[in-house]
Enzyme design. Structure first.
Site, PDB file in Angstrom:
ATOM      1  N   HIS A  60      39.447  38.984  44.693  1.00 32.12           N
ATOM      2  CA  HIS A  60      39.887  37.621  44.999  1.00 32.12           C
ATOM      3  C   HIS A  60      40.063  37.450  46.512  1.00 32.12           C
ATOM      4  CE1 HIS A  60      40.415  36.113  40.998  1.00 32.12           C
ATOM      5  NE2 HIS A  60      41.376  36.946  40.669  1.00 32.12           N
ATOM      6  N   HIS A  79      40.693  44.106  41.070  1.00 33.59           N
ATOM      7  CA  HIS A  79      40.631  42.700  40.644  1.00 33.59           C
ATOM      8  C   HIS A  79      41.181  41.784  41.740  1.00 33.59           C
ATOM      9  CE1 HIS A  79      41.230  39.562  37.324  1.00 33.59           C
ATOM     10  NE2 HIS A  79      41.883  39.051  38.356  1.00 33.59           N
ATOM     11  N   GLU A  80      42.367  42.122  42.269  1.00 32.48           N
ATOM     12  CA  GLU A  80      43.002  41.278  43.284  1.00 32.48           C
ATOM     13  C   GLU A  80      42.290  41.377  44.626  1.00 32.48           C
ATOM     14  OE1 GLU A  80      45.111  39.083  42.519  1.00 32.48           O
ATOM     15  OE2 GLU A  80      45.353  39.810  40.463  1.00 32.48           O
TER      16      GLU A  80
END
Length: 381
Positions: A71, A67-68
């Site tokens: 980003h 997820h990170e």
């Protein structure tokens, strides 16, 4: 959020883990292996529950990392520098060095994280469905189903329109696009985060007193974090607005007092500490910055080692220095000021030191900027 230890680099971005991850990792593994799995799939060996719980917890945190990382990848493609990724108690954070240049970039950077979590959830859901079609309905099917559900839940929670969640960023992008006012958009998203935090705290107290136990306390903790983070985001947005248009050259202290890195700590205390009013001095060699020494670092040197310890040995090192150009916007500098001790930045021109920016310099500039905005908003101004 500081990393307690580094795992390495992914797509060129340093990845670290805060010690608080161990707490939530153990809580998740224990909740699965000691409660949920035995209750749903009884009469299994204890080691099977333990292995399934540990495996599910590990894969869950790998999903948080994905997820990170998503980003970070999208942020870099939109021209932002990423200082690092840190996993911690509340999941993870990608440290972006600056703000998105436009609402579209904000939308892309914020939206990719929940999308990745949703895709992970769908992936494990599809595997669980395929396994179930074979007739197997045992413990490992439960682990796959839990991973599917928790990742979908993570995606849904993250798109709630409240800062600092990804949904808050999406809300900010929408308001920014509609109004053209980044500050207004940030304030609205931050206040939405404050409201969500208060609701979670209220729900947590209700759940706790209704017998929910740990679940209620966890909601209270998440709500408290959201309120704190949202308050900080609103403060930063207002400061960014106040500092708009101010250059580093406008606030820096020019030609600061310097010291040599090969000077001993004892000599520094005797000849510099009381002779000048500064609490921080750049270290230079041929007028080029090579370090930064602060009183806090001096205090940590034992008295019996001060005569044999040089300033360079205890200073903020060259690769840790925050460097800026005189014509750079002060707002562009702010996200980088956490890179070294005491939030100082050294101002260089053609590689040579020409000034220093301290937190008090920024505070004074913000006060003047706020006063300028207030006067500009008064009738007849």
């Amino acid at each position: 959020m500081r990393a307690s230890f580094r795992l390495g680099r992914i797509v060129g971005v340093p990845v670290g883990v805060n010690w608080s991850v161990l707490v939530i990792f153990l809580v998740i593994a224990w909740a699965l292996s000691a409660n949920q799995f035995p209750r749903t799939y009884p009469d299994q060996p204890g080691i099977a529950y333990l292995l399934a719980g540990l495996a599910a917890a590990v894969v869950f945190f790998l999903g948080l990392l994905a997820h990170e990382v998503s980003h970070a990848v999208v942020a870099k493609r939109n021209g932002l520098e990423v200082g690092g990724i840190t996993l911690w108690l509340f999941g993870g954070v990608a440290e972006l060095k600056g703000e998105a240049p436009n609402p579209g970039a904000e939308l892309r950077i914020a939206g990719i994280g929940p999308l990745v979590s949703l895709l992970i959830g769908v992936f494990f859901g599809a595997i669980a469905a395929g396994v179930a079609m074979t007739g197997y309905d045992g413990l490992w099917l439960g682990a796959l189903a839990w991973l599917a559900g928790i990742n979908v839940l993570l995606a849904v929670f993250n798109v709630l329109p409240a800062a600092p969640l990804d949904g808050g960023r999406l809300l900010r992008a929408a308001i920014w696009k509609a109004t053209g006012d980044r500050t207004k958009a940030s304030v609205v998203a931050a206040r939405a985060g404050w409201v969500l935090g208060a609701l979670l705290i209220g729900l947590g107290f209700w759940q706790f007193f209704a017998g929910g136990g740990f679940g209620g306390l966890w909601l209270i903790l998440i709500g408290w974090f959201l309120i704190g983070a949202a308050t900080m985001e609103e403060r930063q947005a207002r400061m960014g607005s106040a500092l708009s248009g101010i250059r580093i050259a406008d606030v820096m202290t020019p030609e600061p007092q310097t010291a040599a890195g090969d000077m001993s700590v004892a000599d520094f205390i005797e000849h510099y500490l009381f002779a000048y009013r500064y609490s921080t001095l750049p270290l230079v060699a041929d007028d080029r910055p090579v370090g930064l020494i602060t009183l806090d670092r001096i205090r940590r040197v034992p008295a019996d080692r001060r005569s044999t310890t040089t300033l360079a040995e205890v200073a903020c090192r060259t690769d840790e220095l925050v460097l800026a150009a005189p014509n750079e916007s002060l707002n562009e500098l702010l996200p980088r000021l956490t890179d070294c001790a005491d939030g100082r930045a050294l101002v260089v021109e053609d590689g040579r030191l020409v000034g220093i920016v301290s937190p008090s310099d920024i505070s004074r500039a913000a006060q003047r900027g706020s006063m300028r905005e207030q006067l500009a908003g008064q009738p007849g101004s």
